[in-house]
Design a protein around this motif. Sequence first.
Motif, PDB file in Angstrom:
ATOM      1  N   GLU A 145       1.740  -8.794  -7.235  1.00  0.00           N
ATOM      2  CA  GLU A 145       2.324  -8.925  -8.456  1.00  0.00           C
ATOM      3  C   GLU A 145       1.514  -9.462  -9.456  1.00  0.00           C
ATOM      4  OE1 GLU A 145       6.274 -10.440  -8.074  1.00  0.00           O
ATOM      5  OE2 GLU A 145       6.765  -9.095  -6.394  1.00  0.00           O
ATOM      6  N   ALA A 146       0.931 -10.450  -9.177  1.00  0.00           N
ATOM      7  CA  ALA A 146       0.010 -11.130 -10.008  1.00  0.00           C
ATOM      8  C   ALA A 146      -1.191 -10.462 -10.749  1.00  0.00           C
ATOM      9  CB  ALA A 146      -0.478 -12.747  -9.607  1.00  0.00           C
ATOM     10  N   ILE A 147      -1.780  -9.765  -9.692  1.00  0.00           N
ATOM     11  CA  ILE A 147      -2.915  -8.796  -9.907  1.00  0.00           C
ATOM     12  C   ILE A 147      -2.426  -7.950 -11.009  1.00  0.00           C
ATOM     13  CG2 ILE A 147      -4.475  -7.217  -8.748  1.00  0.00           C
ATOM     14  CD1 ILE A 147      -4.838  -9.127  -6.301  1.00  0.00           C
ATOM     15  N   ASP A 148      -1.490  -7.367 -10.465  1.00  0.00           N
ATOM     16  CA  ASP A 148      -0.964  -6.141 -11.511  1.00  0.00           C
ATOM     17  C   ASP A 148      -0.660  -6.903 -12.823  1.00  0.00           C
ATOM     18  OD1 ASP A 148      -1.067  -3.511 -10.237  1.00  0.00           O
ATOM     19  OD2 ASP A 148       0.709  -4.164  -9.108  1.00  0.00           O
ATOM     20  N   ALA A 149       0.019  -7.854 -12.876  1.00  0.00           N
ATOM     21  CA  ALA A 149       0.635  -8.686 -14.357  1.00  0.00           C
ATOM     22  C   ALA A 149      -0.812  -8.832 -14.989  1.00  0.00           C
ATOM     23  CB  ALA A 149       1.300  -9.660 -13.955  1.00  0.00           C
ATOM     24  N   ALA A 150      -1.786  -9.498 -14.349  1.00  0.00           N
ATOM     25  CA  ALA A 150      -2.962  -9.864 -14.887  1.00  0.00           C
ATOM     26  C   ALA A 150      -4.003  -8.862 -15.266  1.00  0.00           C
ATOM     27  CB  ALA A 150      -3.601 -10.979 -14.032  1.00  0.00           C
ATOM     28  N   GLY A 151      -3.923  -7.542 -14.461  1.00  0.00           N
ATOM     29  CA  GLY A 151      -4.927  -6.715 -14.658  1.00  0.00           C
ATOM     30  C   GLY A 151      -6.193  -6.825 -14.223  1.00  0.00           C
ATOM     31  N   THR A 152      -6.265  -7.783 -13.444  1.00  0.00           N
ATOM     32  CA  THR A 152      -7.653  -8.319 -12.771  1.00  0.00           C
ATOM     33  C   THR A 152      -7.691  -8.794 -11.513  1.00  0.00           C
ATOM     34  OG1 THR A 152      -9.679  -9.487 -13.388  1.00  0.00           O
ATOM     35  CG2 THR A 152      -7.612 -10.462 -14.021  1.00  0.00           C
ATOM     36  N   VAL A 153      -8.701  -8.616 -10.780  1.00  0.00           N
ATOM     37  CA  VAL A 153      -8.655  -9.303  -9.408  1.00  0.00           C
ATOM     38  C   VAL A 153      -9.978 -10.482  -9.508  1.00  0.00           C
ATOM     39  CG1 VAL A 153      -9.429  -9.018  -7.059  1.00  0.00           C
ATOM     40  CG2 VAL A 153      -8.166  -7.242  -8.147  1.00  0.00           C
ATOM     41  N   ASN A 208       0.776  -1.191   0.089  1.00  0.00           N
ATOM     42  CA  ASN A 208       0.138  -0.154   0.046  1.00  0.00           C
ATOM     43  C   ASN A 208       0.859   1.122   0.031  1.00  0.00           C
ATOM     44  OD1 ASN A 208      -2.265  -1.300  -0.045  1.00  0.00           O
ATOM     45  ND2 ASN A 208      -2.916  -1.427   2.105  1.00  0.00           N
ATOM     46  N   GLU A 209       2.024   1.166   0.811  1.00  0.00           N
ATOM     47  CA  GLU A 209       2.841   2.542   0.723  1.00  0.00           C
ATOM     48  C   GLU A 209       3.530   2.573  -0.775  1.00  0.00           C
ATOM     49  OE1 GLU A 209       5.900   1.507   3.735  1.00  0.00           O
ATOM     50  OE2 GLU A 209       3.978   1.953   5.624  1.00  0.00           O
ATOM     51  N   ASN A 210       3.416   1.603  -1.426  1.00  0.00           N
ATOM     52  CA  ASN A 210       4.116   1.895  -2.740  1.00  0.00           C
ATOM     53  C   ASN A 210       2.875   1.925  -4.139  1.00  0.00           C
ATOM     54  OD1 ASN A 210       7.084   1.189  -2.972  1.00  0.00           O
ATOM     55  ND2 ASN A 210       6.377  -0.277  -1.550  1.00  0.00           N
ATOM     56  N   GLY A 211       1.670   2.538  -3.379  1.00  0.00           N
ATOM     57  CA  GLY A 211       0.585   2.621  -4.288  1.00  0.00           C
ATOM     58  C   GLY A 211      -0.352   1.434  -4.563  1.00  0.00           C
ATOM     59  N   GLY A 212      -0.356   0.490  -3.969  1.00  0.00           N
ATOM     60  CA  GLY A 212      -1.378  -0.647  -3.898  1.00  0.00           C
ATOM     61  C   GLY A 212      -1.228  -1.477  -5.328  1.00  0.00           C
ATOM     62  N   VAL A 213      -2.318  -1.638  -6.040  1.00  0.00           N
ATOM     63  CA  VAL A 213      -2.406  -2.381  -7.052  1.00  0.00           C
ATOM     64  C   VAL A 213      -3.407  -1.970  -8.154  1.00  0.00           C
ATOM     65  CG1 VAL A 213      -1.647  -4.655  -6.040  1.00  0.00           C
ATOM     66  CG2 VAL A 213      -4.022  -4.188  -6.176  1.00  0.00           C
ATOM     67  N   LEU A 214      -2.956  -2.157  -9.369  1.00  0.00           N
ATOM     68  CA  LEU A 214      -4.251  -1.855 -10.478  1.00  0.00           C
ATOM     69  C   LEU A 214      -4.091  -0.156 -10.389  1.00  0.00           C
ATOM     70  CD1 LEU A 214      -6.873  -4.463 -10.202  1.00  0.00           C
ATOM     71  CD2 LEU A 214      -4.628  -4.353 -11.823  1.00  0.00           C
ATOM     72  N   ASP A 215      -3.014   0.630 -10.444  1.00  0.00           N
ATOM     73  CA  ASP A 215      -2.877   1.949 -10.355  1.00  0.00           C
ATOM     74  C   ASP A 215      -3.745   2.661  -9.166  1.00  0.00           C
ATOM     75  OD1 ASP A 215      -1.213   2.014 -12.613  1.00  0.00           O
ATOM     76  OD2 ASP A 215      -3.289   1.625 -13.939  1.00  0.00           O
ATOM     77  N   GLY A 216      -3.599   2.195  -7.895  1.00  0.00           N
ATOM     78  CA  GLY A 216      -4.072   2.745  -6.752  1.00  0.00           C
ATOM     79  C   GLY A 216      -5.162   2.089  -5.915  1.00  0.00           C
ATOM     80  N   ARG A 217      -5.503   0.831  -6.174  1.00  0.00           N
ATOM     81  CA  ARG A 217      -6.461   0.111  -5.270  1.00  0.00           C
ATOM     82  C   ARG A 217      -5.493  -0.391  -3.982  1.00  0.00           C
ATOM     83  NH1 ARG A 217     -10.651  -3.730  -8.164  1.00  0.00           N
ATOM     84  NH2 ARG A 217     -11.128  -4.074  -5.941  1.00  0.00           N
ATOM     85  N   MET A 218      -5.891  -0.106  -3.028  1.00  0.00           N
ATOM     86  CA  MET A 218      -5.269  -0.610  -1.745  1.00  0.00           C
ATOM     87  C   MET A 218      -5.653  -2.090  -1.324  1.00  0.00           C
ATOM     88  SD  MET A 218      -3.272   1.985  -0.886  1.00  0.00           S
ATOM     89  CE  MET A 218      -3.065   2.352  -2.569  1.00  0.00           C
ATOM     90  N   LEU A 219      -4.678  -2.555  -0.791  1.00  0.00           N
ATOM     91  CA  LEU A 219      -5.023  -4.223  -0.180  1.00  0.00           C
ATOM     92  C   LEU A 219      -5.834  -3.884   1.211  1.00  0.00           C
ATOM     93  CD1 LEU A 219      -1.856  -6.109  -1.150  1.00  0.00           C
ATOM     94  CD2 LEU A 219      -3.691  -5.713  -2.442  1.00  0.00           C
TER      95      LEU A 219
END
Length: 374
Positions: free
Chosen positions: A318-326, A60-71
């Motif tokens: 990392e996988a969520i970002d790479a896949a572009g989906t949750v 989260n400190e590094n921006g979360g995933v998918l351009d801004g979604r927090m975990l």
Amino acid sequence: MRLQSILAATTAAFIAAGTMAVHAQEEPVRIAAIAPLSGPGAFDGQLAVEGMEAMVAIVNENGGVLDGRMLELVTYDDKGSPEEGVSAAKRAIEQDDVDVIVGGWFSSVALTMKEVTRDRILTIMTTSQHPDTTREGHDWLFRLNATSTMMSGAYSQFICDRMDLESIAFITINDDYGRLEVENYEKLLSECGIEVLGNEYYNKDDADFTTALTKLRAANPDAIYVSAINTAQGATIYRQIRQVGYRGTTIASAGNMNPKLVELSGPALEGVYSVSLFAPDSQDPELLAWVAKYDEMFDNEPSFIGSIGAQSIEVLAEAIDAAGTVRDYGELAETIRGNEWDTLLGNVTFDDIGQAEQNIYLIQIQDGKIASVN
């Protein structure tokens, strides 16, 4: 021109504010952490969740995933019970609508919980070692820890080659994992000429092991192998081994070593070997960053159990970002299987059934600390 500039600047400000508002309003990625938070495995479950929370903070400190979604971590107590694990998984999916699940700290829980998550949600199992967790798993299920078969293959080779034993006896947890573990080691150690002199089973709620250990001491084995899956019981067993007068070699089962166990066991654990995916003296930058964040957030010392919890979050992010989906679990699962992931525990890949392949380290208690052995 000045009016146009003002209008343009105002419009840009509105767009920027709107963009920030969209990011602020985006739903977090909700990760269910199903772990034993009460009962005999409560301390281990606490370490697991702490490890996950530290890695969530880093992501989260590094921006979360998918351009801004927090975990966001949503915790559930499985109490170390298969029934409670099933109930927690159902609640996470049907009531709380979580995005993914991390669980399976005990094999007995993982083996039942995976039937609830099958074809419903992507799931990462953590420390479970029973091969059927993944061998009879499902397309959206993964497991980070090595199986008991993988662990016993590596560990038994060391025991056979370097420990100079002629005989061994076992004290083993009476569940699916424990029964398979003793079966594996009896076969592998017998093949290299080490005689198996007996095994005593214990239950997950037991607190006194002196009767079983006295029987094993009477058999006079060169070593006693302790299959323990939670810190409280493990520490009691190691202390009671010395209390009944056994002075031979003690061998700890794979993956249950942590600083609290060393502290609670005292001198009884000095010199004892085990194997783990976590090398505490590693200088890997990702591991050091997680250790620093963990030390900042919690009083306990970093451990294998916490590190594998952290690894589950790292792989998912990392996988969520790479896949572009949750929620496209098919795409997310294929992304996890199809790539090598650089994590705090080193590089990890997954086979066709979702089993992780990563390094296994030999460790030993030296001067009251867990250290890697070359």
